[in-house]
Design an enzyme around this catalytic site. Structure first.
Site, mmCIF file in Angstrom:
data_model
loop_
_atom_site.group_PDB
_atom_site.id
_atom_site.type_symbol
_atom_site.label_atom_id
_atom_site.label_comp_id
_atom_site.label_asym_id
_atom_site.label_seq_id
_atom_site.Cartn_x
_atom_site.Cartn_y
_atom_site.Cartn_z
ATOM 1 N N LEU A 264 -1.533 -0.242 -8.899
ATOM 2 C CA LEU A 264 -2.360 -1.330 -9.406
ATOM 3 C C LEU A 264 -3.647 -1.376 -8.595
ATOM 4 O O LEU A 264 -3.633 -1.656 -7.395
ATOM 5 C CB LEU A 264 -1.624 -2.671 -9.320
ATOM 6 C CG LEU A 264 -0.207 -2.730 -9.915
ATOM 7 C CD1 LEU A 264 0.330 -4.156 -9.841
ATOM 8 C CD2 LEU A 264 -0.182 -2.223 -11.345
ATOM 9 N N ASP A 265 -4.759 -1.097 -9.255
ATOM 10 C CA ASP A 265 -6.047 -1.008 -8.582
ATOM 11 C C ASP A 265 -6.559 -2.378 -8.145
ATOM 12 O O ASP A 265 -6.549 -3.338 -8.926
ATOM 13 C CB ASP A 265 -7.056 -0.358 -9.539
ATOM 14 C CG ASP A 265 -8.454 -0.292 -8.973
ATOM 15 O OD1 ASP A 265 -8.655 0.464 -8.006
ATOM 16 O OD2 ASP A 265 -9.338 -0.998 -9.483
ATOM 17 N N GLU A 300 -3.288 -1.691 -4.292
ATOM 18 C CA GLU A 300 -4.447 -1.618 -3.406
ATOM 19 C C GLU A 300 -4.972 -3.037 -3.232
ATOM 20 O O GLU A 300 -5.193 -3.747 -4.212
ATOM 21 C CB GLU A 300 -5.532 -0.738 -4.023
ATOM 22 C CG GLU A 300 -6.801 -0.677 -3.176
ATOM 23 C CD GLU A 300 -7.984 -0.111 -3.933
ATOM 24 O OE1 GLU A 300 -8.827 0.538 -3.294
ATOM 25 O OE2 GLU A 300 -8.079 -0.325 -5.162
ATOM 26 N N GLY A 400 -15.276 10.019 -2.689
ATOM 27 C CA GLY A 400 -16.269 9.852 -3.745
ATOM 28 C C GLY A 400 -17.250 8.729 -3.508
ATOM 29 O O GLY A 400 -18.351 8.736 -4.066
#
Length: 622
Positions: A264-265, A300, A400
């Site tokens: 789960l972001d 997260e 990134g």
């Protein structure tokens, strides 16, 4: 007809040859019509409004494979927000599919226990030359031979354009067609399960992307007008249909696609105004739905909270299996690079104390004052078992979201990186590596998008401004070579270079990764299922340290590490491993374990040792 699984959702379609149900929540709409493709033309069927603002129709007029959409109050035709497939991009019609049509080969697969997880995070579009789910299938045997047990896919829900990380998804039930769509994802999961590999999926429940999100145009109730996030109005989780849309999305991936787990972001960005946090209800419903399968959830969250990763008295997991531990990453990165920008200012490169704290007891910030955030951060986590945390020394974000997408191996010395790689893979926390890490890929992984017009210009400009105050731009010429997210070459340059695997230095790095993960399977994993909380102890001397975990009666697992150039003369009552009958699990130099017997560690050395008791006298009093 195959043997596929079909999860029944509140939203969207429920296919049946006798009549497919189409459903949309639009409580304030006056009219809603189902638009579908006929023979050479589009036809329109009125939908009936039922209780709670739901519009519905059951019809045989839309065959499998045909396109459909909704027209609300005579406005533009919009795709189904719960579409399982699209005819083309996010701006076109949805495509009706029969979820039962796929013929699964691994229907008996029940998953693997949480403590066996070794995560391999990958981006579908850049992991293989094909940039597809089928391209991942071709590399599964490589991952299996490496010692990986779980692949974790960056979000695959359809987003605007053909290139992107996936965190700008707008059709959350629809695997991106560019990757291979629903069929391709099912083939990947099936092939992974045949090889004993789990598949996890990263999902985003804190926002929708900016390109192709039509929901606000006809359903403003889906969002909070008065609550904002970094991406705009927050999702209105106080509305039951909205809440069900997301929770059912989680259940849908786990059931219809046989996915083994979800990440789960950024749950700290879910602005839930109800009394029960979305994450809690979601996890409870997942546990209730799959009592006989190993299904896992990770999260997260930069708040360093613990309520969601607590354990039951018997050690079982009631909610979330593990939390991504950014603190471990940050201290590892600072020790390797000496960087102090941004959130790294909270971490000290002069001492390994913070790393030892993270390894022994979870978070570094457990209620401490953060200078970066100008407030106290975190909750006590030492009572949790090591397996409540997912550790990494890099991931998609940490690579990134650097200006030039640098990997840690290019920012640090090889000696420092190799020590951290060993610490990651052989510590009792759940390890995660990023694509290519297993063989030491040094290529960049950049942020990339496929936006156009004003949105594309805004993203490109905003990305430059975001990094303008960082050291990467202290030379103004850096602006000229800054990777534009919308340039196709930024995407191409971020692909894994598989030709590296045959090079001697990369083959050796792969050998070491395989050796580390073999040692993890043989010596550590058997002890992790019952690993208790309060099991870690640490002794720190500058950039050298010892961490010991009492994982079971008579089984104490030790990490001796020296992350400096100078030799470390170990004091404070460390016993000789030879005298204590300790067994070497892994050392990064052939002489390190023997050296430990003399009370010395050479610079940049790591040794994992199993013993019947503590090898450090001061730990025995803990």
């Amino acid at each position: 007809m195959g043997n596929g699984f079909a999860f029944e959702t509140s939203w969207g379609t429920r296919y049946d040859a006798a009549g497919t149900r189409f459903r949309l929540w639009a409580p304030h709409a006056r009219r809603v019509a189902l638009v579908h493709e006929g023979v050479g033309q589009r036809s329109q069927l009125p939908m009936a409004k039922g209780e709670g603002g739901w519009w519905e129709i059951v019809t045989t007029h839309v065959p499998v494979g045909a396109g459909y959409g909704f027209r609300v109050d005579d406005g533009d035709i919009v795709p189904d927000p719960a579409a399982r497939a699209q005819l083309s991009d996010v701006h076109g019609l949805s495509r009706l599919v029969d979820p039962r049509a796929y013929n699964w080969r691994t229907t008996e697969w029940q998953g693997r226990p949480w403590h066996e997880c070794v995560f391999y995070e990958l981006h579908t579009g850049t992991f293989s030359p094909q940039g597809s789910f089928d391209g991942i299938v071709e590399k599964l045997e490589h991952l299996q031979a490496t010692g990986i047990t779980a692949i974790e896919l960056l979000p695959v829900a359809q987003f605007g354009g053909r290139r992107g990380w996936g965190y700008d998804g707008v059709l959350l039930y629809c695997p991106h067609e560019i990757y291979g769509g629903a069929e391709g994802l099912k083939r990947l999961v099936d092939a992974a399960h045949e090889r004993g590999l789990m598949v996890f999926l990263d999902v985003v429940y804190n926002h929708f992307g900016p390109d192709g999100n039509y929901i606000p145009s006809y359903l403003p109730d889906f969002f909070h007008a008065e609550v904002s996030t970094a991406w705009g109005p927050a999702i209105a989780y106080g509305e039951t249909p909205v809440r069900d849309f997301m929770i059912e999305n989680a259940l849908y991936w786990l059931e219809e696609y046989r996915i083994d787990g979800l990440r789960l972001d950024a749950i700290d960005s879910i602005k839930d105004t109800t009394d029960t946090p979305l994450v809690k209800e979601l996890a409870q419903r997942v546990r209730a739905r799959f009592p006989d399968r190993h299904v896992h959830i990770t999260t997260e969250d930069d708040r360093n909270i613990t309520w969601h990763i607590e354990r039951n008295e018997d050690g079982s997991i009631p909610l979330v299996s593990g939390e991504w531990n950014d603190d471990f990453h940050h201290t590892a990165h600072v020790l390797a690079t000496n960087e102090r920008e941004g959130y790294y200012r909270d971490f000290d490169p002069a001492t390994a104390e913070q790393m030892a704290t993270a390894l022994a007891g979870g978070f570094v910030y457990q209620g401490l004052e953060s200078s970066h955030r100008s407030r106290k951060v975190g909750h006590s986590s030492t009572h949790l078992p090591p397996t409540a945390f997912v550790n990494f020394i890099q991931n998609h974000d940490q690579i990134g979201n650097r200006a030039f997408g640098d990997r840690l191996r290019t920012l640090s010395s090889a000696r420092a990186h190799d020590c951290l790689h060993a610490i990651l893979l052989l510590s009792p926390q759940i390890p995660l590596i990023f694509q290519g890490d297993e063989f030491g890929d040094c290529h960049s992984f950049c942020f990339f998008t496929d936006f156009h017009g004003e949105l594309g210009l805004a993203v490109s400009k905003g990305r430059k401004e975001e990094f303008s105050h960082f050291a990467a731009f202290e030379d103004s010429r850096a602006q000229a070579v800054f990777p534009d997210p919308n340039d196709p070459m930024t995407f191409e340059a971020s692909k894994v270079d598989w030709s590296q695997v045959i090079r001697p230095v990369n083959r050796r790095r792969l050998q070491v990764t395989q050796e580390l993960l073999q040692a993890r399977r043989d010596h550590l994993v058997p002890l992790l299922a019952g690993a208790p909380g309060e099991c870690g102890s640490a002794l720190v001397d500058g950039r050298a340290f010892v961490v010991a975990w009492k994982l079971a009666p008579g089984r104490v697992y030790h990490l001796f590490a020296n992350l400096s150039d100078a030799s470390w003369e170990i004091e404070d009552g460390v016993l000789s491993p030879a005298v204590a009958g300790a067994r070497e699990v892994f050392s990064n130099h052939i002489y390190t374990f023997e050296e430990l017997g003399t009370g010395v560690m050479s610079g940049y050395s790591v040794s994992f040792v199993m013993a019947d008791d503590y090898l450090v006298e001061v730990f025995k009093d803990d």
